[in-house]
Design a protein around this motif. Structure first.
Motif, short mmCIF file in Angstrom:
data_model
loop_
_atom_site.label_atom_id
_atom_site.label_comp_id
_atom_site.label_asym_id
_atom_site.label_seq_id
_atom_site.Cartn_x
_atom_site.Cartn_y
_atom_site.Cartn_z
N GLY A 89 0.80 -1.22 0.00
CA GLY A 89 0.00 0.00 0.00
C GLY A 89 0.83 1.26 0.00
O GLY A 89 1.85 1.36 0.68
N ASN A 90 0.38 2.23 -0.79
CA ASN A 90 1.00 3.57 -0.81
C ASN A 90 0.05 4.58 -0.20
O ASN A 90 -1.15 4.57 -0.48
N SER A 91 0.58 5.45 0.67
CA SER A 91 -0.18 6.54 1.26
C SER A 91 -1.39 6.00 2.02
O SER A 91 -1.23 5.16 2.90
N ILE A 113 4.75 -1.23 2.91
CA ILE A 113 4.19 0.13 2.96
C ILE A 113 5.20 1.12 2.41
O ILE A 113 6.41 1.00 2.62
N THR A 114 4.68 2.11 1.69
CA THR A 114 5.52 3.16 1.13
C THR A 114 4.76 4.48 1.21
O THR A 114 3.62 4.58 0.77
N ILE A 198 9.44 0.85 2.40
CA ILE A 198 10.26 1.50 1.37
C ILE A 198 9.84 2.96 1.32
O ILE A 198 8.67 3.27 1.12
N TRP A 199 10.80 3.86 1.51
CA TRP A 199 10.44 5.28 1.70
C TRP A 199 11.33 6.20 0.90
O TRP A 199 12.53 5.98 0.80
N GLY A 200 10.74 7.24 0.36
CA GLY A 200 11.50 8.28 -0.30
C GLY A 200 12.19 9.18 0.73
O GLY A 200 11.54 9.67 1.65
N LYS A 201 13.48 9.39 0.57
CA LYS A 201 14.23 10.23 1.51
C LYS A 201 13.76 11.68 1.49
O LYS A 201 14.02 12.44 2.42
N ASN A 202 13.06 12.06 0.41
CA ASN A 202 12.63 13.45 0.26
C ASN A 202 11.11 13.57 0.28
O ASN A 202 10.55 14.52 -0.26
N PRO A 208 10.56 11.50 6.32
CA PRO A 208 11.38 10.34 6.69
C PRO A 208 11.22 9.90 8.14
O PRO A 208 11.27 8.70 8.43
N GLU A 209 11.01 10.84 9.07
CA GLU A 209 10.87 10.43 10.48
C GLU A 209 9.65 9.54 10.70
O GLU A 209 9.60 8.76 11.66
N VAL A 210 8.66 9.63 9.80
CA VAL A 210 7.48 8.76 9.89
C VAL A 210 7.90 7.31 9.61
O VAL A 210 7.50 6.38 10.31
N ALA A 211 8.72 7.13 8.58
CA ALA A 211 9.22 5.79 8.25
C ALA A 211 10.03 5.21 9.40
O ALA A 211 9.91 4.03 9.74
#
Length: 254
Positions: A89-91, A113-114, A198-202, A208-211
């Protein structure tokens, strides 16, 4: 590659490939085509990729919430006769996957999750006071990505149409409130399902702190970063996203 939408009973969905089912859960304003690269890759790697159209704008307003979407997913899994699935799932889709996994852990063998909501939702329902201004909406759509060029005219037009449809806007705001109500922070430490993050650094929508918090709270999770990447890693860096996920699934023997 355009994939045909199947319509059976109350469900509309895309299904490609054979093998272990991966059910993909799209976001609030995310079209099924956002996952074309994931669908094409994994359907050739021994997986059955299934993307249901979530009833985000078709459920009655009082039922428009994360819990009911998670139950809709349960009904879909039962309709398809799947014993155990991988959820991606995304968002908002990540939040629905998390909530479904909390309620029906035996049905989920792995979770991916991403850019997921579930811990931090401030960006979901706000900023539509100037929704009739196309350029404002265009900028908002571009801000979802590290590279604004990923927000094609087609994507911007779809967001613009959604936020200027009164019925859809009311439901968007209802979902944003529901996401806050269904915060997962107390649930995550009890969720033992193997989870790939899997998370975008930007990512500016779910930073990012959510990941990092997801990774700290979930007992069996691994966190992977994609650089120069915003809120939708599977769209912005599809090859890297697919490689990270495939390697993780192979390692965990899913």
């Amino acid at each position: 590659m355009a994939h045909r939408l199947k319509k059976e009973q109350q469900f509309s969905y895309i299904e490609v490939g054979e093998g272990t089912p991966i059910i993909i859960l799209h976001g609030l304003m995310g079209g099924l085509s956002n996952f074309d690269a994931v669908t094409n890759f994994f359907s050739q790697k021994g997986y059955k990729v299934v993307i249901p159209e979530l009833p985000i704008y078709s459920m009655p307003l009082l039922k428009t919430n994360v819990k009911n979407f998670a139950n809709y997913l349960k009904d879909f899994v039962e309709f398809k006769g799947f014993e155990s699935v991988i959820l991606l799932g995304n968002s908002l889709g990540g939040h629905i996957g998390l909530y479904h996994t909390k309620m029906y852990p035996n049905k989920v063998k792995a979770l991916v999750i991403t850019g997921s909501s579930g811990l931090y939702e401030s960006a979901m329902g706000g900023g539509y006071t100037k929704r009739s201004d196309y350029e404002v909406i265009k900028k908002k759509a571009q801000d979802v990505f590290y590279d604004p060029a990923v927000a094609t005219k087609e994507i911007v037009d779809e967001v613009y149409e959604t936020v200027n449809d009164r019925n859809k806007l009311i439901k968007t705001l209802a979902i944003a409130k529901s996401a806050i109500r269904h915060n997962m922070s107390k649930d995550l430490p009890n969720m033992l399902t193997p989870t790939c993050i899997i998370w975008g650094k930007n990512d500016s929508v779910t930073p990012p702190e959510v990941a990092i918090e997801f990774d700290q709270l979930l007992p069996d999770s691994e966190l992977f970063w994609i650089d120069k990447c915003g809120h939708a890693a599977m769209m912005e860096h599809p090859e890297e996203f697919n490689k990270l996920l495939f390697t993780w699934l192979e390692k965990r023997q899913f």
